[in-house]
Design a protein around this motif. Structure first.
Motif, PDB file in Angstrom:
ATOM      1  N   HIS A   1      18.679  -4.873  -2.768  1.00 57.18           N
ATOM      2  CA  HIS A   1      18.187  -5.937  -1.955  1.00 57.18           C
ATOM      3  C   HIS A   1      16.590  -5.632  -1.562  1.00 57.18           C
ATOM      4  O   HIS A   1      16.323  -4.280  -1.584  1.00 57.18           O
ATOM      5  CB  HIS A   1      19.101  -6.022  -0.688  1.00 57.18           C
ATOM      6  N   PRO A   2      15.868  -6.577  -1.110  1.00 60.83           N
ATOM      7  CA  PRO A   2      14.624  -6.135  -0.784  1.00 60.83           C
ATOM      8  C   PRO A   2      14.669  -5.131   0.536  1.00 60.83           C
ATOM      9  O   PRO A   2      15.545  -5.433   1.596  1.00 60.83           O
ATOM     10  CB  PRO A   2      13.820  -7.453  -0.468  1.00 60.83           C
ATOM     11  N   LEU A   3      13.716  -4.298   0.818  1.00 59.45           N
ATOM     12  CA  LEU A   3      13.716  -3.384   1.622  1.00 59.45           C
ATOM     13  C   LEU A   3      12.577  -3.815   2.885  1.00 59.45           C
ATOM     14  O   LEU A   3      11.427  -4.044   2.311  1.00 59.45           O
ATOM     15  CB  LEU A   3      13.472  -1.911   1.512  1.00 59.45           C
ATOM     16  N   LYS A   4      12.833  -3.499   4.224  1.00 59.05           N
ATOM     17  CA  LYS A   4      11.679  -3.540   5.283  1.00 59.05           C
ATOM     18  C   LYS A   4      10.997  -2.361   5.128  1.00 59.05           C
ATOM     19  O   LYS A   4      11.444  -1.216   5.344  1.00 59.05           O
ATOM     20  CB  LYS A   4      12.184  -4.097   6.431  1.00 59.05           C
ATOM     21  N   VAL A   5       9.653  -2.503   5.273  1.00 63.58           N
ATOM     22  CA  VAL A   5       8.727  -1.278   5.497  1.00 63.58           C
ATOM     23  C   VAL A   5       8.215  -1.562   6.834  1.00 63.58           C
ATOM     24  O   VAL A   5       7.503  -2.457   7.074  1.00 63.58           O
ATOM     25  CB  VAL A   5       7.610  -1.221   4.412  1.00 63.58           C
ATOM     26  N   LEU A   6       8.242  -0.664   7.672  1.00 63.49           N
ATOM     27  CA  LEU A   6       7.717  -0.581   9.096  1.00 63.49           C
ATOM     28  C   LEU A   6       6.411   0.532   9.147  1.00 63.49           C
ATOM     29  O   LEU A   6       6.560   1.686   8.746  1.00 63.49           O
ATOM     30  CB  LEU A   6       8.669  -0.052  10.181  1.00 63.49           C
ATOM     31  N   CYS A   7       5.319   0.239   9.546  1.00 68.44           N
ATOM     32  CA  CYS A   7       4.217   1.005   9.795  1.00 68.44           C
ATOM     33  C   CYS A   7       3.637   0.951  11.198  1.00 68.44           C
ATOM     34  O   CYS A   7       3.348  -0.037  11.735  1.00 68.44           O
ATOM     35  CB  CYS A   7       3.168   0.410   8.703  1.00 68.44           C
ATOM     36  N   ASP A   8       3.404   2.112  11.755  1.00 68.23           N
ATOM     37  CA  ASP A   8       2.990   2.317  13.078  1.00 68.23           C
ATOM     38  C   ASP A   8       1.492   2.564  13.072  1.00 68.23           C
ATOM     39  O   ASP A   8       1.033   3.821  13.134  1.00 68.23           O
ATOM     40  CB  ASP A   8       3.788   3.495  13.901  1.00 68.23           C
ATOM     41  N   CYS A   9       0.649   1.513  12.770  1.00 65.00           N
ATOM     42  CA  CYS A   9      -0.735   1.857  12.530  1.00 65.00           C
ATOM     43  C   CYS A   9      -1.487   0.610  13.017  1.00 65.00           C
ATOM     44  O   CYS A   9      -1.061  -0.561  13.402  1.00 65.00           O
ATOM     45  CB  CYS A   9      -0.815   2.237  10.945  1.00 65.00           C
ATOM     46  N   ASP A  10      -2.905   0.833  12.749  1.00 64.08           N
ATOM     47  CA  ASP A  10      -3.541  -0.520  13.129  1.00 64.08           C
ATOM     48  C   ASP A  10      -3.718  -1.448  12.006  1.00 64.08           C
ATOM     49  O   ASP A  10      -3.361  -1.087  10.877  1.00 64.08           O
ATOM     50  CB  ASP A  10      -5.278   0.029  13.675  1.00 64.08           C
ATOM     51  N   GLN A  11      -4.321  -2.387  12.056  1.00 62.42           N
ATOM     52  CA  GLN A  11      -4.376  -3.676  11.066  1.00 62.42           C
ATOM     53  C   GLN A  11      -4.967  -3.070   9.586  1.00 62.42           C
ATOM     54  O   GLN A  11      -4.598  -3.360   8.708  1.00 62.42           O
ATOM     55  CB  GLN A  11      -4.967  -4.894  11.537  1.00 62.42           C
ATOM     56  N   ASN A  12      -6.215  -2.341   9.803  1.00 60.37           N
ATOM     57  CA  ASN A  12      -7.067  -2.139   8.715  1.00 60.37           C
ATOM     58  C   ASN A  12      -6.138  -1.139   7.902  1.00 60.37           C
ATOM     59  O   ASN A  12      -6.077  -1.219   6.600  1.00 60.37           O
ATOM     60  CB  ASN A  12      -8.291  -1.495   8.984  1.00 60.37           C
ATOM     61  N   SER A  13      -5.560  -0.068   8.451  1.00 65.22           N
ATOM     62  CA  SER A  13      -4.755   0.911   7.777  1.00 65.22           C
ATOM     63  C   SER A  13      -3.400   0.286   7.300  1.00 65.22           C
ATOM     64  O   SER A  13      -3.216   0.394   6.148  1.00 65.22           O
ATOM     65  CB  SER A  13      -4.423   1.890   8.659  1.00 65.22           C
ATOM     66  N   PHE A  14      -2.859  -0.677   7.899  1.00 63.09           N
ATOM     67  CA  PHE A  14      -1.844  -1.557   7.405  1.00 63.09           C
ATOM     68  C   PHE A  14      -2.167  -2.264   6.048  1.00 63.09           C
ATOM     69  O   PHE A  14      -1.437  -2.106   5.199  1.00 63.09           O
ATOM     70  CB  PHE A  14      -1.212  -2.400   8.376  1.00 63.09           C
ATOM     71  N   LEU A  15      -3.278  -2.969   6.401  1.00 58.36           N
ATOM     72  CA  LEU A  15      -3.626  -3.714   4.925  1.00 58.36           C
ATOM     73  C   LEU A  15      -3.973  -2.813   3.726  1.00 58.36           C
ATOM     74  O   LEU A  15      -3.628  -3.010   2.556  1.00 58.36           O
ATOM     75  CB  LEU A  15      -4.839  -4.827   5.192  1.00 58.36           C
ATOM     76  N   SER A  16      -4.653  -1.678   4.001  1.00 55.44           N
ATOM     77  CA  SER A  16      -4.826  -0.850   3.004  1.00 55.44           C
ATOM     78  C   SER A  16      -3.736  -0.176   2.264  1.00 55.44           C
ATOM     79  O   SER A  16      -3.619  -0.171   1.262  1.00 55.44           O
ATOM     80  CB  SER A  16      -5.902   0.344   3.751  1.00 55.44           C
TER      81      SER A  16
ATOM     82  N   PHE B   1       8.230   3.810   7.860  1.00 53.00           N
ATOM     83  CA  PHE B   1       9.861   3.891   7.782  1.00 53.00           C
ATOM     84  C   PHE B   1      10.263   2.585   6.747  1.00 53.00           C
ATOM     85  O   PHE B   1       9.527   1.862   6.711  1.00 53.00           O
ATOM     86  CB  PHE B   1      10.428   3.667   9.167  1.00 53.00           C
ATOM     87  N   VAL B   2      11.348   2.883   6.100  1.00 50.46           N
ATOM     88  CA  VAL B   2      11.894   1.747   5.158  1.00 50.46           C
ATOM     89  C   VAL B   2      13.233   1.604   5.378  1.00 50.46           C
ATOM     90  O   VAL B   2      14.056   2.572   5.978  1.00 50.46           O
ATOM     91  CB  VAL B   2      11.784   2.420   3.793  1.00 50.46           C
ATOM     92  N   GLY B   3      13.671   0.325   5.314  1.00 51.61           N
ATOM     93  CA  GLY B   3      15.242   0.260   5.445  1.00 51.61           C
ATOM     94  C   GLY B   3      15.608  -1.142   5.408  1.00 51.61           C
ATOM     95  O   GLY B   3      14.771  -2.136   4.930  1.00 51.61           O
ATOM     96  N   ASN B   4      16.854  -1.282   6.055  1.00 57.08           N
ATOM     97  CA  ASN B   4      17.479  -2.794   6.009  1.00 57.08           C
ATOM     98  C   ASN B   4      18.056  -2.998   7.560  1.00 57.08           C
ATOM     99  O   ASN B   4      17.562  -2.113   8.353  1.00 57.08           O
ATOM    100  CB  ASN B   4      18.720  -2.904   5.044  1.00 57.08           C
TER     101      ASN B   4
END
Length: 77
Positions: free
Chosen positions: A52-67, A29-32
């Motif tokens: 303005h900068p946007l916030k990215v939200l990821c529903d995943c594990d740490q490795n997937s997030f970093l990738s 998800f992306v938003g403000n």
């Protein structure tokens, strides 16, 4: 949910970000502070305020997030 911030400055960059988000096997998800949209859909992404900068939200594990964060590193705020 894990999060990071991005800057997007053009519709070409919107398409590029969506392409990277679409292939992820988890929700992105992306938003403000006022609006959050599915990062895999062009209409929702196009409706955001890119001044303005946007916030990215990821529903995943740490490795997937970093990738994923590495894949879209050119947009990091």
């Amino acid at each position: 949910m894990k999060e990071f911030h991005i800057n997007i400055r053009s519709f070409a960059e919107v398409r590029e970000f969506i392409s990277a988000a679409t292939v992820q096997p988890f929700e992105v998800f992306v938003g403000n502070e006022r609006q959050i949209v599915n990062a895999k859909g062009f209409i929702g992404m196009a409706s955001l305020d890119f001044s303005h900068p946007l916030k990215v939200l990821c529903d995943c594990d740490q490795n997937s997030f970093l990738s994923f964060r590495q894949q879209v590193s050119q947009f990091l705020a």
